[in-house]
Design a protein around this motif. Structure first.
Motif: not given
Length: 146
Positions: A6-8, A13-14, A72-73, A78-79
């Protein structure tokens, strides 16, 4: 509690595409500073003192064989599982460390006690599965806030 995936996912995303080595180091620094700021970990997975710096083996298995990666990869995390407070902690880490290269982050970690102490007297480049304890991270990085 969120997990390292989730962290990754949030970091990707950021920040967008980055090397997997940089992703590992940003997860490490996110964990370390969250321990200081909130007195609790972001995720339960261990971080080990590998030759090129801190690595979470479970995250490594998820991106093994890739040099770089983007959101996308990476479908393991899940952020949205992160709380607003957790996101703010990661954002603060990204503001400080996010512009650094993977090599700079690796070199930085090599000069810091949690990684160096976990490796002990191992020769440079030697493999290690020694865990960098959350207590060592909290104590070392917490010393900068006094």
């Amino acid at each position: 509690m969120a997990n390292v995936f989730d962290v990754a996912a949030y970091i990707l995303e950021r920040q967008g595409r980055m090397t997997t080595m940089k992703l590992q180091k940003l997860c490490y620094y996110s964990q370390a500073w969250r321990l200081v700021w909130a007195d609790k970990p972001l995720f339960a997975e261990d971080i080990q003192a590998w030759a090129n710096g801190p690595v979470c083996p479970q995250l490594y298995k998820a991106h093994k064989g890739r040099f770089d990666i983007d959101a996308t990869q990476f479908d393991r995390g899940d952020a949205s599982r992160l709380s607003e407070d957790e996101r703010e902690s990661i954002d603060a880490v990204l503001e400080t460390y996010g512009s650094m290269s993977a090599r700079q982050l690796s070199d930085l970690s090599h000069h810091e006690a949690p990684w160096a102490d976990a490796r002990g007297d191992l020769p440079e480049g030697e493999r290690s599965t020694s865990i960098i304890s959350t207590a060592a991270m909290a104590e070392y990085y917490g010393s900068f806030t006094d």
